[in-house]
Design a protein around this motif. Structure first.
Motif, PDB file in Angstrom:
ATOM      1  N   ALA A  82       0.784  -1.052  -0.153  1.00 33.00           N
ATOM      2  CA  ALA A  82      -0.117   0.050   0.082  1.00 33.00           C
ATOM      3  C   ALA A  82       0.994   1.230   0.003  1.00 33.00           C
ATOM      4  N   ALA A  83       0.578   2.142  -0.952  1.00 30.37           N
ATOM      5  CA  ALA A  83       1.659   3.271  -1.146  1.00 30.37           C
ATOM      6  C   ALA A  83       0.895   4.604  -0.906  1.00 30.37           C
ATOM      7  N   THR A  84      -0.097   4.543  -0.028  1.00 29.20           N
ATOM      8  CA  THR A  84      -0.755   5.827   0.379  1.00 29.20           C
ATOM      9  C   THR A  84      -0.308   6.434   1.515  1.00 29.20           C
ATOM     10  N   ILE A  85       0.391   7.469   1.412  1.00 33.70           N
ATOM     11  CA  ILE A  85       1.094   8.066   2.500  1.00 33.70           C
ATOM     12  C   ILE A  85      -0.003   8.698   3.294  1.00 33.70           C
ATOM     13  N   GLY A  86       0.017   8.669   4.798  1.00 33.44           N
ATOM     14  CA  GLY A  86      -0.856   9.075   5.701  1.00 33.44           C
ATOM     15  C   GLY A  86      -2.150   8.242   6.181  1.00 33.44           C
ATOM     16  N   THR A  87      -2.124   7.005   5.525  1.00 32.04           N
ATOM     17  CA  THR A  87      -2.919   5.807   5.966  1.00 32.04           C
ATOM     18  C   THR A  87      -2.143   4.852   6.846  1.00 32.04           C
ATOM     19  N   ALA A  88      -3.199   4.088   7.478  1.00 34.43           N
ATOM     20  CA  ALA A  88      -2.508   3.135   8.708  1.00 34.43           C
ATOM     21  C   ALA A  88      -1.815   2.049   7.857  1.00 34.43           C
ATOM     22  N   ASN A  89      -2.253   1.603   6.678  1.00 35.35           N
ATOM     23  CA  ASN A  89      -1.377   0.392   6.265  1.00 35.35           C
ATOM     24  C   ASN A  89      -0.426   1.132   5.108  1.00 35.35           C
ATOM     25  N   ALA A  90       0.102   2.033   5.204  1.00 38.01           N
ATOM     26  CA  ALA A  90       0.980   2.813   4.084  1.00 38.01           C
ATOM     27  C   ALA A  90       2.400   1.637   4.306  1.00 38.01           C
ATOM     28  N   GLY A  91       2.939   1.366   3.258  1.00 36.34           N
ATOM     29  CA  GLY A  91       4.048   0.370   3.434  1.00 36.34           C
ATOM     30  C   GLY A  91       3.957  -1.091   3.806  1.00 36.34           C
ATOM     31  N   VAL A  92       2.484  -1.682   3.877  1.00 30.11           N
ATOM     32  CA  VAL A  92       2.260  -2.792   4.379  1.00 30.11           C
ATOM     33  C   VAL A  92       1.960  -3.800   3.160  1.00 30.11           C
ATOM     34  N   ILE A  93       2.170  -4.833   2.872  1.00 33.71           N
ATOM     35  CA  ILE A  93       1.851  -5.788   1.776  1.00 33.71           C
ATOM     36  C   ILE A  93       0.818  -6.707   2.182  1.00 33.71           C
ATOM     37  N   THR A  94      -0.466  -6.720   1.601  1.00 35.94           N
ATOM     38  CA  THR A  94      -1.527  -7.632   1.931  1.00 35.94           C
ATOM     39  C   THR A  94      -2.148  -8.618   0.790  1.00 35.94           C
ATOM     40  N   THR A  95      -1.239  -8.635  -0.477  1.00 33.00           N
ATOM     41  CA  THR A  95      -1.698  -9.331  -1.396  1.00 33.00           C
ATOM     42  C   THR A  95      -0.607 -10.227  -1.873  1.00 33.00           C
ATOM     43  N   VAL A  96      -0.853 -11.131  -2.464  1.00 32.83           N
ATOM     44  CA  VAL A  96       0.030 -12.088  -3.331  1.00 32.83           C
ATOM     45  C   VAL A  96      -0.435 -12.078  -4.709  1.00 32.83           C
ATOM     46  N   VAL A  97       0.626 -12.317  -5.816  1.00 33.53           N
ATOM     47  CA  VAL A  97       0.218 -12.384  -6.950  1.00 33.53           C
ATOM     48  C   VAL A  97       0.246 -13.834  -7.845  1.00 33.53           C
TER      49      VAL A  97
END
Length: 199
Positions: free
Chosen positions: A170-185
């Motif tokens: 997740a790359a939206t700065i200012g949100t709680a999950n910024a920098g967190v990976i939550t998916t697999v491809v």
């Protein structure tokens, strides 16, 4: 992700890596006929060995590639122009390999919101997601049932080593999950068995 230019009248800041830029990719493929049975190096004189072990082929594909690029963005539009806002880049933002994890893939503190009615200076696709490593293998044997009828037995394993192939963070700065990976491809290891009759 492609957020488009912040300023449609100035496209220079939007210059960057393509969304599908794989900087490095290595693929190995192989096929090997097992050396057992009639005409082979081992057990060539054994009819039972030929019937059970003869004619098997092992194949595989192993691939490794570096990660895809992505763009840090803001969760609001400081420029008030109706575009997706980008932050100011105040540090590099990349983390050393030993500090990266799926819960903190990049340094979110390296990005800050600009002042009001100003475009951020952060570029497009400046960071990269996780690399990917995958191995698929197959074991097959072709048999002649009659002169015109053939049968192929096949077993396949996809993602043989059950290696997680993570998506972009997740790359939206200012949100709680910024920098967190939550998916697999790609999914976890999968096994497949098949019979193919050709006539």
């Amino acid at each position: 992700q492609d957020t488009g230019p912040q300023n449609p009248r100035d496209l220079t800041p939007n210059r960057g890596n393509s969304n599908f830029d794989l900087r490095h990719r290595i693929v190995f493929s192989s096929a090997y006929e097992l050396p057992f049975g009639r005409g082979k190096a081992f057990l060539s004189n054994s009819r039972a060995a030929s019937a059970i072990l003869g004619g098997w082929q092992l194949s595989g594909i192993t691939s490794w590639q570096t990660g895809l690029p992505f763009t840090p963005v803001l969760n609001f539009d400081p420029s008030n122009t109706g575009t997706t806002g980008r932050p100011n880049r105040i540090a590099n933002g990349e983390l050393p390999g030993d500090l990266r994890s799926i819960t903190r893939w990049f340094d979110t503190s390296a990005f800050a919101a600009p002042s009001g009615y100003v475009f951020g200076n952060s570029g497009r696709n400046i960071l990269r997601g996780p690399s990917q490593y995958n191995t698929d293998i197959g074991l097959s044997r072709s048999l002649h049932v009659t002169e015109r009828v053939g049968l192929q037995i096949r077993a396949e394993a996809f993602n043989l080593f059950n290696t997680p192939q993570f998506g972009l963070p997740a790359a939206t700065i200012g949100t709680a999950n910024a920098g967190v990976i939550t998916t697999v491809v790609t999914p976890e290891r999968q096994l497949q068995f098949a019979l193919r009759l050709a006539f």
